[in-house]
Design an enzyme around this catalytic site. Structure first.
Site, PDB file in Angstrom:
ATOM      1  N   LYS A   9       0.824  -1.213   0.000  1.00  0.00           N
ATOM      2  CA  LYS A   9       0.000   0.000   0.000  1.00  0.00           C
ATOM      3  C   LYS A   9       0.861   1.268   0.000  1.00  0.00           C
ATOM      4  O   LYS A   9       2.075   1.202   0.203  1.00  0.00           O
ATOM      5  CB  LYS A   9      -0.925  -0.034   1.223  1.00  0.00           C
ATOM      6  CG  LYS A   9      -1.935  -1.190   1.198  1.00  0.00           C
ATOM      7  CD  LYS A   9      -2.885  -1.114   2.392  1.00  0.00           C
ATOM      8  CE  LYS A   9      -3.920  -2.235   2.341  1.00  0.00           C
ATOM      9  NZ  LYS A   9      -4.930  -2.098   3.426  1.00  0.00           N
ATOM     10  N   TYR A  49     -12.391  -3.246  -3.033  1.00  0.00           N
ATOM     11  CA  TYR A  49     -12.940  -3.045  -1.693  1.00  0.00           C
ATOM     12  C   TYR A  49     -14.471  -2.962  -1.735  1.00  0.00           C
ATOM     13  O   TYR A  49     -15.075  -2.163  -1.007  1.00  0.00           O
ATOM     14  CB  TYR A  49     -12.317  -1.812  -1.043  1.00  0.00           C
ATOM     15  CG  TYR A  49     -10.918  -2.049  -0.493  1.00  0.00           C
ATOM     16  CD1 TYR A  49     -10.554  -3.302   0.033  1.00  0.00           C
ATOM     17  CD2 TYR A  49      -9.959  -1.050  -0.466  1.00  0.00           C
ATOM     18  CE1 TYR A  49      -9.283  -3.532   0.544  1.00  0.00           C
ATOM     19  CE2 TYR A  49      -8.682  -1.273   0.053  1.00  0.00           C
ATOM     20  CZ  TYR A  49      -8.355  -2.514   0.555  1.00  0.00           C
ATOM     21  OH  TYR A  49      -7.092  -2.740   1.074  1.00  0.00           O
ATOM     22  N   PHE A  57     -15.895   5.328   6.209  1.00  0.00           N
ATOM     23  CA  PHE A  57     -14.470   5.600   6.011  1.00  0.00           C
ATOM     24  C   PHE A  57     -13.992   5.325   4.594  1.00  0.00           C
ATOM     25  O   PHE A  57     -12.821   5.563   4.285  1.00  0.00           O
ATOM     26  CB  PHE A  57     -13.619   4.808   7.023  1.00  0.00           C
ATOM     27  CG  PHE A  57     -13.753   3.301   6.931  1.00  0.00           C
ATOM     28  CD1 PHE A  57     -13.105   2.558   5.946  1.00  0.00           C
ATOM     29  CD2 PHE A  57     -14.535   2.613   7.856  1.00  0.00           C
ATOM     30  CE1 PHE A  57     -13.219   1.179   5.872  1.00  0.00           C
ATOM     31  CE2 PHE A  57     -14.664   1.222   7.781  1.00  0.00           C
ATOM     32  CZ  PHE A  57     -14.002   0.512   6.792  1.00  0.00           C
ATOM     33  N   ARG A  85      -1.224 -14.237   5.350  1.00  0.00           N
ATOM     34  CA  ARG A  85      -2.064 -13.503   6.315  1.00  0.00           C
ATOM     35  C   ARG A  85      -1.444 -13.564   7.714  1.00  0.00           C
ATOM     36  O   ARG A  85      -1.483 -12.585   8.456  1.00  0.00           O
ATOM     37  CB  ARG A  85      -3.494 -14.091   6.356  1.00  0.00           C
ATOM     38  CG  ARG A  85      -4.324 -13.849   5.103  1.00  0.00           C
ATOM     39  CD  ARG A  85      -4.841 -12.431   4.953  1.00  0.00           C
ATOM     40  NE  ARG A  85      -5.794 -12.019   5.954  1.00  0.00           N
ATOM     41  CZ  ARG A  85      -6.634 -10.987   5.797  1.00  0.00           C
ATOM     42  NH1 ARG A  85      -6.659 -10.285   4.651  1.00  0.00           N
ATOM     43  NH2 ARG A  85      -7.447 -10.639   6.748  1.00  0.00           N
ATOM     44  N   THR A  91      -5.741  -6.862  10.723  1.00  0.00           N
ATOM     45  CA  THR A  91      -6.000  -5.592  10.029  1.00  0.00           C
ATOM     46  C   THR A  91      -5.505  -4.379  10.818  1.00  0.00           C
ATOM     47  O   THR A  91      -4.864  -3.495  10.255  1.00  0.00           O
ATOM     48  CB  THR A  91      -7.529  -5.442   9.784  1.00  0.00           C
ATOM     49  OG1 THR A  91      -8.021  -6.631   9.166  1.00  0.00           O
ATOM     50  CG2 THR A  91      -7.822  -4.246   8.901  1.00  0.00           C
ATOM     51  N   ARG A 102       2.525  -5.796   9.655  1.00  0.00           N
ATOM     52  CA  ARG A 102       1.705  -4.686  10.137  1.00  0.00           C
ATOM     53  C   ARG A 102       2.124  -4.255  11.541  1.00  0.00           C
ATOM     54  O   ARG A 102       2.135  -3.071  11.864  1.00  0.00           O
ATOM     55  CB  ARG A 102       0.226  -5.076  10.104  1.00  0.00           C
ATOM     56  CG  ARG A 102      -0.354  -5.066   8.674  1.00  0.00           C
ATOM     57  CD  ARG A 102      -1.682  -5.783   8.596  1.00  0.00           C
ATOM     58  NE  ARG A 102      -2.409  -5.497   7.349  1.00  0.00           N
ATOM     59  CZ  ARG A 102      -3.511  -6.136   6.985  1.00  0.00           C
ATOM     60  NH1 ARG A 102      -4.022  -7.093   7.754  1.00  0.00           N
ATOM     61  NH2 ARG A 102      -4.127  -5.833   5.851  1.00  0.00           N
ATOM     62  N   ASN A 112      -2.009   0.339   6.957  1.00  0.00           N
ATOM     63  CA  ASN A 112      -1.500  -0.939   7.471  1.00  0.00           C
ATOM     64  C   ASN A 112      -0.626  -1.705   6.473  1.00  0.00           C
ATOM     65  O   ASN A 112      -0.614  -2.933   6.459  1.00  0.00           O
ATOM     66  CB  ASN A 112      -2.670  -1.798   7.987  1.00  0.00           C
ATOM     67  CG  ASN A 112      -3.674  -2.126   6.891  1.00  0.00           C
ATOM     68  OD1 ASN A 112      -3.481  -1.767   5.721  1.00  0.00           O
ATOM     69  ND2 ASN A 112      -4.735  -2.839   7.240  1.00  0.00           N
ATOM     70  N   HIS A 115      -2.090  -5.329   1.681  1.00  0.00           N
ATOM     71  CA  HIS A 115      -3.298  -6.119   1.497  1.00  0.00           C
ATOM     72  C   HIS A 115      -2.861  -7.544   1.160  1.00  0.00           C
ATOM     73  O   HIS A 115      -1.871  -7.729   0.460  1.00  0.00           O
ATOM     74  CB  HIS A 115      -4.144  -5.591   0.325  1.00  0.00           C
ATOM     75  CG  HIS A 115      -5.158  -6.596  -0.124  1.00  0.00           C
ATOM     76  ND1 HIS A 115      -6.382  -6.743   0.498  1.00  0.00           N
ATOM     77  CD2 HIS A 115      -5.111  -7.561  -1.083  1.00  0.00           C
ATOM     78  CE1 HIS A 115      -7.042  -7.738  -0.075  1.00  0.00           C
ATOM     79  NE2 HIS A 115      -6.297  -8.246  -1.039  1.00  0.00           N
ATOM     80  N   GLU A 126      -8.753 -11.998  -7.087  1.00  0.00           N
ATOM     81  CA  GLU A 126      -7.857 -10.834  -6.987  1.00  0.00           C
ATOM     82  C   GLU A 126      -6.658 -10.965  -7.920  1.00  0.00           C
ATOM     83  O   GLU A 126      -6.186  -9.969  -8.480  1.00  0.00           O
ATOM     84  CB  GLU A 126      -7.426 -10.644  -5.528  1.00  0.00           C
ATOM     85  CG  GLU A 126      -8.600 -10.223  -4.646  1.00  0.00           C
ATOM     86  CD  GLU A 126      -8.286 -10.170  -3.158  1.00  0.00           C
ATOM     87  OE1 GLU A 126      -7.152 -10.478  -2.740  1.00  0.00           O
ATOM     88  OE2 GLU A 126      -9.206  -9.810  -2.391  1.00  0.00           O
TER      89      GLU A 126
HETATM   90  P1  IDP Z   1      -7.869  -6.799   5.640  1.00  0.00           P
HETATM   91  O1  IDP Z   1      -7.045  -5.829   4.824  1.00  0.00           O
HETATM   92  O2  IDP Z   1      -7.127  -7.223   6.885  1.00  0.00           O
HETATM   93  O3  IDP Z   1      -8.374  -7.970   4.840  1.00  0.00           O
HETATM   94  P2  IDP Z   1     -10.563  -5.660   5.520  1.00  0.00           P
HETATM   95  O4  IDP Z   1     -11.581  -5.713   6.605  1.00  0.00           O
HETATM   96  O5  IDP Z   1     -10.801  -6.478   4.294  1.00  0.00           O
HETATM   97  O6  IDP Z   1      -9.134  -6.010   6.193  1.00  0.00           O
HETATM   98  O7  IDP Z   1     -10.414  -4.136   5.110  1.00  0.00           O
HETATM   99  C1  IDP Z   1      -9.686  -3.760   3.976  1.00  0.00           C
HETATM  100  C2  IDP Z   1      -8.883  -2.515   4.301  1.00  0.00           C
HETATM  101  O8  IDP Z   1      -9.751  -1.431   4.594  1.00  0.00           O
HETATM  102  C3  IDP Z   1      -7.985  -2.626   5.527  1.00  0.00           C
HETATM  103  O9  IDP Z   1      -6.747  -3.273   5.269  1.00  0.00           O
HETATM  104  C4  IDP Z   1      -7.787  -1.182   5.896  1.00  0.00           C
HETATM  105  O10 IDP Z   1      -6.816  -0.532   5.072  1.00  0.00           O
HETATM  106  C5  IDP Z   1      -9.173  -0.609   5.590  1.00  0.00           C
HETATM  107  N1  IDP Z   1     -10.052  -0.630   6.770  1.00  0.00           N
HETATM  108  C6  IDP Z   1     -10.688  -1.691   7.316  1.00  0.00           C
HETATM  109  N2  IDP Z   1     -11.426  -1.349   8.400  1.00  0.00           N
HETATM  110  C7  IDP Z   1     -11.236  -0.003   8.523  1.00  0.00           C
HETATM  111  C8  IDP Z   1     -11.738   0.971   9.485  1.00  0.00           C
HETATM  112  O11 IDP Z   1     -12.479   0.676  10.415  1.00  0.00           O
HETATM  113  N3  IDP Z   1     -11.326   2.263   9.301  1.00  0.00           N
HETATM  114  C9  IDP Z   1     -10.489   2.647   8.267  1.00  0.00           C
HETATM  115  N4  IDP Z   1     -10.013   1.757   7.370  1.00  0.00           N
HETATM  116  C10 IDP Z   1     -10.367   0.460   7.495  1.00  0.00           C
HETATM  117 MG    MG Z   2      -9.786  -8.025   3.338  1.00  0.00          MG
END
Ligand code: IDP
Ligand code: MG
Length: 149
Positions: A9, A49, A57, A85, A91, A102, A112, A115, A126
Site C-alpha cells: 500500500k 474493496y 471511512f 495472512r 488488520t 503490520r 496498514n 493487502h 484478486e
Molecule cells: P484486511 O485488509 O485485513 O483484509 P478488511 O476488513 O478487508 O481487512 O479491510 C480492507 C482494508 O480497509 C484494511 O486493510 C484497511 O486498510 C481498511 N479498513 C478496514 N477497516 C477499517 C476501518 O475501520 N477504518 C479505516 N479503514 C479500514
Molecule cells: Mg480483506
C-alpha cells in the site's frame, strides 16, 4: 502450492518499506510469480474493496489507497493464502504482534502497509483483477544464491 495476491500500500511505498516487506516474503519461502507497480483507478478500487464501499471511512480509504502507486505481488508457496495472512498480522496494526509486517510498520487500522487475499476463492479473483495472464510466471528455481555467512 497456492498463489495469493498482495498489494504493498501507499504507506509501504512512501515509507520505503517495499524491499523489506518483499524480503520477508522471500525469506519465508514465497516465490514471486508476478510483480507490478500502478496507481489504483477508482473503479478498480471499488471492485477490490466492494465489501467496504458503503462504509463511512471509504472515501478516506480511497484517498489513502490512491495517494501513491501501489505494488502488486503474486506470491506462490505452500498454503500461501493463510501463511501470508499470518505473516502480515491482523488488520489493525495496533493490535498486530511485533514481528508481523503490520505490527512492525503499520500505523493503524487503515494505514496498514499491505493487502493480502483472505481465502483461496478471493485469491483467484484478486489475481485475475490485478494481473493479466501473461503477467504471471511459472518458472523453476535452478540457480540460487549462496547464503551469506
Ligand atoms: P484486511 O485488509 O485485513 O483484509 P478488511 O476488513 O478487508 O481487512 O479491510 C480492507 C482494508 O480497509 C484494511 O486493510 C484497511 O486498510 C481498511 N479498513 C478496514 N477497516 C477499517 C476501518 O475501520 N477504518 C479505516 N479503514 C479500514
Ligand atoms: Mg480483506
Amino acid at each position: 502450492m497456492e498463489t495469493t495476491l498482495v498489494l504493498l500500500k501507499p504507506d509501504c511505498v512512501a515509507g520505503r518499506k517495499v524491499g523489506e516487506v518483499i524480503r520477508r516474503f522471500e525469506e519465508a519461502d514465497f516465490q514471486i510469480r508476478g510483480c507490478k507497480m500502478f496507481t489504483l483507478g477508482g473503479e478498480l478500487l471499488k471492485e477490490h474493496y466492494g465489501h467496504l464501499v458503503e462504509k463511512s471511512f471509504f472515501p478516506e480509504l480511497a484517498a489513502f489507497m490512491q495517494s501513491t502507486p501501489v505494488v502488486a505481488l503474486a506470491l506462490a508457496g505452500d498454503h500461501a493464502v493463510e501463511r501470508v495472512r499470518v505473516l502480515i498480522g491482523p488488520t489493525d496494526s495496533k493490535k498486530a504482534d511485533k514481528g508481523t509486517v503490520r505490527g512492525d510498520f503499520g500505523v493503524d487500522v487503515m494505514v496498514n502497509i499491505v493487502h493480502a487475499s483472505d481465502s483461496n476463492e478471493n485469491a483467484a479473483l484478486e489475481l485475475k483483477r490485478f494481473f493479466a495472464p501473461g503477467e504471471l510466471f511459472d518458472y523453476a528455481m535452478r540457480y540460487t544464491t549462496t547464503p551469506a555467512s
